[in-house]
Design an enzyme around this catalytic site. Structure first.
Site, PDB file in Angstrom:
ATOM      1  N   HIS A  93       0.868  -1.185   0.000  1.00  0.00           N
ATOM      2  CA  HIS A  93       0.000   0.000   0.000  1.00  0.00           C
ATOM      3  C   HIS A  93       0.903   1.232   0.000  1.00  0.00           C
ATOM      4  O   HIS A  93       1.804   1.338   0.841  1.00  0.00           O
ATOM      5  CB  HIS A  93      -0.898  -0.006   1.240  1.00  0.00           C
ATOM      6  N   HIS A  95       1.248   5.721  -0.923  1.00  0.00           N
ATOM      7  CA  HIS A  95       0.606   7.002  -1.211  1.00  0.00           C
ATOM      8  C   HIS A  95       1.360   7.579  -2.418  1.00  0.00           C
ATOM      9  O   HIS A  95       2.102   8.546  -2.284  1.00  0.00           O
ATOM     10  CB  HIS A  95       0.708   7.950  -0.018  1.00  0.00           C
ATOM     11  N   TYR A 120       1.380  -4.505 -20.106  1.00  0.00           N
ATOM     12  CA  TYR A 120       1.988  -4.839 -18.811  1.00  0.00           C
ATOM     13  C   TYR A 120       1.146  -4.369 -17.628  1.00  0.00           C
ATOM     14  O   TYR A 120       1.183  -4.980 -16.555  1.00  0.00           O
ATOM     15  CB  TYR A 120       3.444  -4.361 -18.737  1.00  0.00           C
TER      16      TYR A 120
HETATM   17 ZN   LIG Z   1      -2.345   4.901   3.527  1.00  0.00          ZN
END
Ligand SMILES: [Zn+2]
Length: 225
Positions: A93, A95, A120
């Site tokens: 995860h 940002h 891809y």
């Molecule tokens: Zn986050």
């Protein structure tokens, strides 16, 4: 791979992602499933650029902390995706700027956040779902991910960032990178009437590389658990 090696892998990929500007400050987190059902996950308030293998949080199968620092507060994102995608072994995860920017555009389709721009992207990230904005720590975000029923290995959280699963840490990292680069391409080409892959070209890729793309075929009533 031994747990020692897995801890080193998390630190190596985390540093690589951080050093290339793919997640700023102490944002972003990485998790891996272990053979005993437990997991390794990056600690809360830890920068992915400066992880210590010995301080990575070790959780048991029930999600209880066994050793290491307190885990990231974003654990529910990871557990919801693991629960619904049985094949997932690692989750990243971030940002990352372009993927976050994409989530704020008005035209984004929640069932296919990016058009089929490159082979891809489809081969590594598949198609990408977009879920609404939730305040950090709101447990409802996990319900939103569960609501996708495991159809997507890559999910974008509005005004926040991508959550991507893979069958290895390398696969999850590479898929996250493809998603970020494809979001960048989309922003570069937006309103320039670009030529995306045709549905025939997408179908050919899906067939040749056995891609499980949610947009292809009827998923109603199928069990993806
Ligand atoms: Zn986050």
């Amino acid at each position: 791979m031994s747990e020692t090696r897995l801890r080193e892998e998390i630190c190596r990929y985390g540093r690589s992602l951080f050093e290339r500007g793919l997640t700023p400050g102490s944002s972003g987190n990485i998790s891996m499933k272990l053979d005993d059902g437990g997991w390794l996950v990056t600690p809360t308030n830890a920068s992915l650029g400066f992880l210590d293998p010995a301080r990575i949080s070790r959780l048991d199968a029930g999600g209880r902390l066994v050793s290491g620092d307190k885990p990231t507060k974003e654990i529910p994102l990871h557990s919801a995706l693991y629960e619904t995608r049985g094949s997932a072994r690692a989750i990243v995860h971030l940002h990352s700027t372009h993927a976050v920017a994409l989530t704020m555009l008005p035209e984004i389709d929640p069932q296919a956040a990016l058009p089929p721009m490159t082979p891809y992207y489809l081969m590594r990230a598949g198609e990408t779902a977009l879920v609404p904005y939730y305040r950090p720590g709101d447990p409802a975000v996990a319900d939103a991910i569960r609501g996708l029923a495991g159809k997507y290995s890559s999910v974008l959280l509005s005004n926040h960032g991508p959550v991507v699963a893979g069958d290895s840490l390398e696969a999850a990292v590479f898929a996250t990178e493809e998603l970020e680069e494809t979001a960048k391409l989309y922003l570069l080409l937006r309103n320039l009437n670009p030529r995306y892959l045709s549905s025939q070209q997408v179908a050919d890729l899906a067939k040749t590389f056995s891609l499980d793309l949610p947009s292809l075929g009827d998923h109603e009533g199928h069990d993806h658990g």
